[in-house]
Design a protein around this motif. Structure first.
Motif, short mmCIF file in Angstrom:
data_model
loop_
_atom_site.label_atom_id
_atom_site.label_comp_id
_atom_site.label_asym_id
_atom_site.label_seq_id
_atom_site.Cartn_x
_atom_site.Cartn_y
_atom_site.Cartn_z
N LYS A 119 0.83 -1.21 0.00
CA LYS A 119 0.00 0.00 0.00
C LYS A 119 0.87 1.26 0.00
O LYS A 119 0.53 2.26 -0.62
N LEU A 120 1.99 1.18 0.71
CA LEU A 120 2.92 2.31 0.73
C LEU A 120 3.48 2.57 -0.66
O LEU A 120 3.58 3.73 -1.09
N TRP A 121 3.83 1.49 -1.40
CA TRP A 121 4.35 1.66 -2.76
C TRP A 121 3.29 2.26 -3.68
O TRP A 121 3.60 3.08 -4.56
N LEU A 122 2.03 1.85 -3.50
CA LEU A 122 0.95 2.40 -4.32
C LEU A 122 0.82 3.90 -4.07
O LEU A 122 0.73 4.70 -5.02
N GLU A 123 0.81 4.29 -2.80
CA GLU A 123 0.66 5.70 -2.46
C GLU A 123 1.84 6.51 -2.98
O GLU A 123 1.67 7.62 -3.52
N ALA A 124 3.05 5.97 -2.83
CA ALA A 124 4.24 6.66 -3.32
C ALA A 124 4.21 6.80 -4.84
O ALA A 124 4.57 7.85 -5.40
N GLY A 125 3.75 5.75 -5.53
CA GLY A 125 3.65 5.80 -6.98
C GLY A 125 2.65 6.85 -7.44
O GLY A 125 2.89 7.57 -8.42
N ILE A 126 1.54 6.97 -6.73
CA ILE A 126 0.53 7.98 -7.08
C ILE A 126 1.08 9.38 -6.84
O ILE A 126 0.86 10.29 -7.64
N VAL A 127 1.81 9.57 -5.74
CA VAL A 127 2.41 10.87 -5.45
C VAL A 127 3.35 11.28 -6.59
O VAL A 127 3.27 12.40 -7.11
N LEU A 128 4.24 10.39 -7.00
CA LEU A 128 5.19 10.70 -8.07
C LEU A 128 4.48 10.91 -9.40
O LEU A 128 4.92 11.69 -10.24
N MET A 129 3.36 10.20 -9.60
CA MET A 129 2.61 10.33 -10.84
C MET A 129 2.04 11.73 -11.00
O MET A 129 1.73 12.17 -12.12
N GLY A 130 1.91 12.46 -9.88
CA GLY A 130 1.39 13.82 -9.95
C GLY A 130 2.21 14.70 -10.87
O GLY A 130 1.69 15.66 -11.45
N ALA A 131 3.48 14.38 -11.06
CA ALA A 131 4.35 15.19 -11.91
C ALA A 131 3.95 15.14 -13.37
O ALA A 131 4.25 16.06 -14.14
N ARG A 134 -12.66 11.11 -5.57
CA ARG A 134 -13.64 10.32 -4.82
C ARG A 134 -13.13 9.99 -3.43
O ARG A 134 -13.86 10.09 -2.43
N ASN A 135 -11.86 9.59 -3.35
CA ASN A 135 -11.29 9.23 -2.05
C ASN A 135 -11.37 10.38 -1.05
O ASN A 135 -11.53 10.17 0.15
N ALA A 136 -11.22 11.61 -1.57
CA ALA A 136 -11.23 12.77 -0.69
C ALA A 136 -12.58 12.96 0.01
O ALA A 136 -12.66 13.67 1.01
N LEU A 137 -13.62 12.30 -0.50
CA LEU A 137 -14.94 12.41 0.11
C LEU A 137 -15.12 11.48 1.30
O LEU A 137 -16.18 11.46 1.92
N ILE A 138 -14.09 10.71 1.62
CA ILE A 138 -14.21 9.74 2.70
C ILE A 138 -14.54 10.41 4.03
O ILE A 138 -15.32 9.90 4.84
N GLY A 139 -13.94 11.59 4.27
CA GLY A 139 -14.20 12.29 5.52
C GLY A 139 -15.64 12.74 5.62
O GLY A 139 -16.27 12.62 6.68
N ILE A 140 -16.19 13.26 4.53
CA ILE A 140 -17.59 13.71 4.52
C ILE A 140 -18.53 12.54 4.75
O ILE A 140 -19.48 12.63 5.54
N ALA A 141 -18.25 11.41 4.08
CA ALA A 141 -19.11 10.23 4.23
C ALA A 141 -19.07 9.70 5.66
O ALA A 141 -20.12 9.40 6.26
N GLN A 143 -7.07 10.30 10.85
CA GLN A 143 -6.18 9.14 10.74
C GLN A 143 -6.47 8.32 9.50
O GLN A 143 -5.57 7.74 8.89
N THR A 144 -7.74 8.23 9.12
CA THR A 144 -8.12 7.39 7.98
C THR A 144 -8.12 8.15 6.66
O THR A 144 -8.19 7.53 5.60
N PHE A 145 -8.04 9.48 6.71
CA PHE A 145 -8.03 10.25 5.46
C PHE A 145 -6.78 9.93 4.66
O PHE A 145 -5.67 9.86 5.21
N PRO A 146 -6.89 9.71 3.34
CA PRO A 146 -5.73 9.37 2.50
C PRO A 146 -4.80 10.56 2.31
O PRO A 146 -4.92 11.33 1.36
N LYS A 147 -3.85 10.73 3.21
CA LYS A 147 -3.00 11.93 3.22
C LYS A 147 -2.07 12.02 2.01
O LYS A 147 -1.57 13.10 1.69
N PHE A 148 -1.82 10.89 1.34
CA PHE A 148 -0.95 10.94 0.17
C PHE A 148 -1.55 11.80 -0.95
O PHE A 148 -0.85 12.20 -1.87
N VAL A 149 -2.86 12.09 -0.84
CA VAL A 149 -3.50 12.99 -1.80
C VAL A 149 -2.79 14.35 -1.79
O VAL A 149 -2.59 14.98 -2.84
N PHE A 150 -2.39 14.81 -0.59
CA PHE A 150 -1.68 16.09 -0.50
C PHE A 150 -0.34 16.02 -1.23
O PHE A 150 0.08 16.99 -1.88
N GLY A 151 0.35 14.89 -1.11
CA GLY A 151 1.61 14.71 -1.81
C GLY A 151 1.43 14.74 -3.31
O GLY A 151 2.23 15.35 -4.04
#
Length: 331
Positions: free
Chosen positions: A62-74, A215-222, A248-256
């Motif tokens: 899961k860490l590799w997935l999040e890191a890959g998504i962060v780098l993909m932002g470029a 969509r993931n960012a809506l987890i807090g609202i839900a 704690q459960t919010f996907p913080k890698f979104v900020f990255g």
């Protein structure tokens, strides 16, 4: 020292599965290497199993997935996001709302599923899979059986859509952008949505990730909405506890992801480095999807009851089909 060695060996196993997936995709050009990697992981995990010496390394997927998504932002063009911003926002919010209410109504009025189980199914199928199930479960005090039924159902659909979506994409010749947005709007979990998007093309993959993160960012609202519904009479202290749980459960890698995307689009990261980051992201995805395949246990999926599968299937077919038709109209 042993834990460090186990971590290294586990990551090495993920790498070996990924390389094997790449090799298979070279021999079978119609099979994307990410999908091949997942299938190899599923085969290994359901025959040999996860070795004890590799578990700590496998759990890093899961860490590799999040890191890959962060780098993909470029590699995501900001102007493209802005130009589609209002439309995408409406599509994301509308899809989530319709999915939540359709599952809730079907669960309570057609299949007689308990309220909390129905709510977990609605959250998992409408926002971000098992992560949403866990987040909402913590907000509504769901028990282990309810969590297990919902998580098992989500994992089953993750497995099925990994196969079905690329097949539909190729069979219907869905345009890359439409396919990516469709996958991002309707697939349950981030990993499978990313995998099927990039199995079609880089463009489809980038749109799939971008929309899925929205969509993931809506987890807090839900989770907050469900907490208020089920715990209307809670104390202020309990409310504070829920707020901490949501953070704690919010996907913080979104900020990255957003940070890297901004750096690339204002010129801080030049084109050469963007290409390098894109290659690094692909290798991280390879490790992530090897672990995803290892974690998909077919025997556990068989224990999921009929009712939750039927509820989610009806909602999924209606929502997915409607969204795809709508995308052809608005894009």
């Amino acid at each position: 020292m042993r834990n460090g060695s186990n971590l290294f060996l586990g990551v090495l196993l993920l790498f070996a599965i990924g390389v094997l997936g790449r090799t298979i995709s070279l021999a079978l050009p119609f099979l994307d290497y990410l999908i091949a990697t997942i299938l190899v992981g599923v085969l290994v995990g359901n025959t040999i199993g996860k070795p004890e010496w590799a578990k700590s390394g496998i759990e890093t997927h899961k860490l590799w997935l999040e890191a890959g998504i962060v780098l993909m932002g470029a590699s995501v063009a900001f102007d493209r996001v802005v130009s589609a911003g209002a439309t995408l926002l409406l599509l994301v919010v509308g899809t989530v709302v319709i999915a939540v209410f359709s599952v809730e109504l079907l669960a309570r009025h057609c299949f007689g599923i308990t309220e909390k189980t129905g709510s977990l199914l609605a959250a998992g199928s409408s926002i971000c899979g098992v992560s949403a199930v866990v987040a909402v479960a913590g907000s509504i005090d769901a028990n282990e059986n309810q969590i297990a039924y919902a998580a098992g159902t989500v994992l089953l659909f993750d497995t099925l859509t990994l196969i079905a979506y690329p097949a539909f994409g190729h069979a219907l010749s869905i345009p890359d952008k439409v396919f990516g947005i469709w996958a991002g709007l309707t697939m349950f979990s981030t990993g499978p949505a990313t995998a099927v998007g990039f199995s079609i093309s880089d463009t489809a993959g980038e749109w799939a990730v971008l929309v899925k993160l929205a969509r993931n960012a809506l987890i807090g609202i839900a989770a907050t909405g469900y907490a208020l519904y089920y715990l209307r009479n809670s104390t202020a202290g309990a409310t504070t506890g829920r707020a901490n749980h949501l953070w704690q459960t919010f996907p913080k890698f979104v900020f990255g992801f957003l940070f890297v995307m901004i750096l690339a689009n204002v010129g801080v990261v030049d084109a050469t480095h963007v290409t390098s980051l894109k290659h690094a992201s692909n290798w991280l995805f390879m490790l992530a999807f090897a672990g995803l395949g290892l974690e998909l246990r077919l025997d556990e999926l068989r224990t999921t009851g009929f009712e939750p599968i039927a509820v989610v299937l009806v909602s999924f077919v209606v929502v997915s089909g409607s969204v795809l038709a709508l995308l052809y109209i608005v894009l």
